[in-house]
Design an enzyme around this catalytic site. Structure first.
Site, PDB file in Angstrom:
ATOM      1  N   GLU A 168       0.932  -1.257  -0.042  1.00 24.22           N
ATOM      2  CA  GLU A 168       0.077   0.033  -0.069  1.00 24.22           C
ATOM      3  C   GLU A 168       0.941   1.179  -0.095  1.00 24.22           C
ATOM      4  O   GLU A 168       1.996   1.250   0.463  1.00 24.22           O
ATOM      5  CB  GLU A 168      -0.712   0.031   1.320  1.00 24.22           C
ATOM      6  CG  GLU A 168      -1.865  -0.958   1.469  1.00 24.22           C
ATOM      7  CD  GLU A 168      -2.686  -1.099   3.007  1.00 24.22           C
ATOM      8  OE1 GLU A 168      -3.581  -1.925   2.969  1.00 24.22           O
ATOM      9  OE2 GLU A 168      -1.921  -0.415   3.659  1.00 24.22           O
ATOM     10  N   CYS A 186       3.092   8.334   1.741  1.00 23.19           N
ATOM     11  CA  CYS A 186       3.569   7.211   3.040  1.00 23.19           C
ATOM     12  C   CYS A 186       3.640   6.078   1.974  1.00 23.19           C
ATOM     13  O   CYS A 186       2.919   5.482   1.252  1.00 23.19           O
ATOM     14  CB  CYS A 186       2.389   7.236   3.773  1.00 23.19           C
ATOM     15  SG  CYS A 186       2.562   5.826   5.016  1.00 23.19           S
ATOM     16  N   CYS A 220       5.210  -7.687   7.054  1.00 16.49           N
ATOM     17  CA  CYS A 220       5.772  -7.185   8.229  1.00 16.49           C
ATOM     18  C   CYS A 220       6.021  -8.435   9.144  1.00 16.49           C
ATOM     19  O   CYS A 220       5.056  -9.108   9.340  1.00 16.49           O
ATOM     20  CB  CYS A 220       5.280  -5.919   8.911  1.00 16.49           C
ATOM     21  SG  CYS A 220       6.596  -5.413  10.048  1.00 16.49           S
ATOM     22  N   CYS A 261       3.424  -6.197  15.330  1.00 19.32           N
ATOM     23  CA  CYS A 261       2.901  -4.925  16.459  1.00 19.32           C
ATOM     24  C   CYS A 261       1.256  -5.020  16.477  1.00 19.32           C
ATOM     25  O   CYS A 261       0.598  -5.435  15.614  1.00 19.32           O
ATOM     26  CB  CYS A 261       3.095  -3.633  15.976  1.00 19.32           C
ATOM     27  SG  CYS A 261       4.887  -3.307  15.906  1.00 19.32           S
ATOM     28  N   CYS A 317      -1.413  -2.946  14.779  1.00 24.09           N
ATOM     29  CA  CYS A 317      -1.198  -2.729  13.122  1.00 24.09           C
ATOM     30  C   CYS A 317      -1.955  -4.028  12.259  1.00 24.09           C
ATOM     31  O   CYS A 317      -1.553  -5.056  12.530  1.00 24.09           O
ATOM     32  CB  CYS A 317       0.297  -2.709  12.911  1.00 24.09           C
ATOM     33  SG  CYS A 317       0.945  -2.542  11.144  1.00 24.09           S
ATOM     34  N   GLU A 356       9.029  -2.938   7.818  1.00 26.76           N
ATOM     35  CA  GLU A 356      10.028  -2.292   8.945  1.00 26.76           C
ATOM     36  C   GLU A 356      11.308  -1.707   7.995  1.00 26.76           C
ATOM     37  O   GLU A 356      12.030  -2.776   7.497  1.00 26.76           O
ATOM     38  CB  GLU A 356      10.447  -3.134   9.931  1.00 26.76           C
ATOM     39  CG  GLU A 356      11.912  -2.676  10.623  1.00 26.76           C
ATOM     40  CD  GLU A 356      11.840  -1.423  11.199  1.00 26.76           C
ATOM     41  OE1 GLU A 356      12.561  -0.569  10.859  1.00 26.76           O
ATOM     42  OE2 GLU A 356      10.897  -1.148  11.900  1.00 26.76           O
ATOM     43  N   CYS A 375      -2.723   1.275   8.328  1.00 24.73           N
ATOM     44  CA  CYS A 375      -1.692   0.465   7.465  1.00 24.73           C
ATOM     45  C   CYS A 375      -1.789  -1.015   7.399  1.00 24.73           C
ATOM     46  O   CYS A 375      -2.146  -1.796   8.521  1.00 24.73           O
ATOM     47  CB  CYS A 375      -0.284   0.720   8.224  1.00 24.73           C
ATOM     48  SG  CYS A 375       0.897   0.080   7.213  1.00 24.73           S
TER      49      CYS A 375
END
Length: 345
Positions: free
Chosen positions: A92, A105, A112, A116, A119, A163, A336
């Site tokens: 994205e 962004c 990922c 987290c 997220c 990340e 996100c």
């Protein structure tokens, strides 16, 4: 013969390739300009190359380009795009309007591995690192969209999927392409790389004397709370993160930014604010307070405005530099990873 990704070919390699195939070596510079300055993704668009050169390139190379899979536009003008990669993975990017200019962004990885809890990207799992071309392509598309709105692209933030510091080489190479006079010529001061906090990589950034901005997703200055929110904190606790940031500030003279996502009854009390203020005494830092964008099925809740304002005032009373980052794109899948999650097979 299997085709190669042309955006992974160095100028020297391209010059050698052209020479071996009886083409003029100076065309390597022309090809580089088409790819990294003008952002073309079709060899036929390289109009100052003879047809023989274009056919040779077409037979030997391909572009690792992005294809738009789904586009959502919010009432505030924020546009989120899910991109389909050549291998079927999705990423994205988000184009955010503001003050007659735009910020994009961008993502650095497909998925990922950090997991987290707040997220949506973490639920996708880790697929792979993005190539330099796939990273820069997000910027090319954003610049084009901004220009179509009679505006310009002023800022780039690496705060999308993944990340960035776990794709260190490709991210830094992409930034070099974006800031180079042979690329987009953007100022490094207009670029921010956001990390969950990988101390060894933060130190490497310092040693490499990077000139872009560094942001750290902190979200709590309490060890147990941050570890619950961000599993990476169990591997790299707050003291280790702080030591790397002290090193970064000493080496670069740059003040980092803490990203702090306010979550109701999790990290938005005055006790949490006090812990954050104490942690920030170790180095000069700016603090971005972020409003939570709800994710379907999430256990987390938006912190009420009154609670947010008390949190901010506590920090400002202790001479902290604080900015409230208003949530954008509230009426689309703005968090996100949300859109890519919905588009996955």
């Amino acid at each position: 013969m299997e085709k190669k990704n042309i955006r992974e070919v160095s100028p020297e390699e391209m010059a050698a390739f052209l020479s071996v195939n009886g083409e003029k070596v100076f065309r390597a510079k022309q090809i580089e300009e088409w790819i990294w300055q003008k952002g073309v993704q079709d060899f036929e668009e390289m109009t100052n190359l003879p047809k023989s050169s274009r056919e040779l390139l077409k037979a030997t190379y391909y572009f690792d380009k992005l294809l738009p899979d789904c586009i959502q536009t919010a009432s505030d003008g924020t546009t989120k795009t899910a991109w389909l990669l050549n291998d079927g993975n999705r990423i994205e990017s988000v184009l955010i309007p503001g003050n007659e200019k735009y910020t994009v962004c961008v993502s650095s990885q497909a998925g990922c591995q950090l997991g987290c809890r707040f997220c949506a990207t973490g639920t996708l799992g880790f697929k792979r690192n993005l190539t330099v071309g796939e990273i820069v392509d997000q910027v090319f598309h954003a610049r084009k969209e901004a220009e179509c709105s009679s505006s310009s692209l002023s800022n780039i933030v690496f705060m999308g999927m993944g990340e960035p510091l776990l794709n260190y080489d490709h991210v830094l190479s992409a930034i070099q392409r974006i800031t180079s006079e042979k690329g987009l010529g953007m100022s490094p001061s207009r670029i921010t790389v956001s990390t969950a906090g990988i101390p060894a990589k933060i130190r490497q950034l310092a040693d490499d004397r990077v000139r872009f901005n560094l942001a750290v997703s902190l979200h709590s200055a309490k060890e147990n709370v941050r570890s619950q929110l961000m599993p990476v904190n169990r591997a790299y606790p707050l003291a280790e993160l702080a030591a790397s940031l002290i090193y970064f500030v000493e080496k670069t003279g740059t003040r980092p930014t803490f990203e702090y996502l306010l979550l109701h009854h999790i990290n938005d009390s005055l006790e949490d604010a006090r812990a954050l203020a104490d942690y920030c005494k170790q180095f000069p830092v700016k603090i971005n307070i972020i409003e939570y964008n709800p994710v379907e099925g999430s256990e987390f809740r938006h912190s009420p405005d009154k609670q947010r304002d008390a949190f901010v005032q506590f920090l400002e009373n202790r001479n902290m530099v604080v900015h409230i980052r208003k949530s954008k794109g509230k009426d689309i899948d703005a968090a996100c990873g949300q859109l890519a999650n919905k588009r996955k097979d």
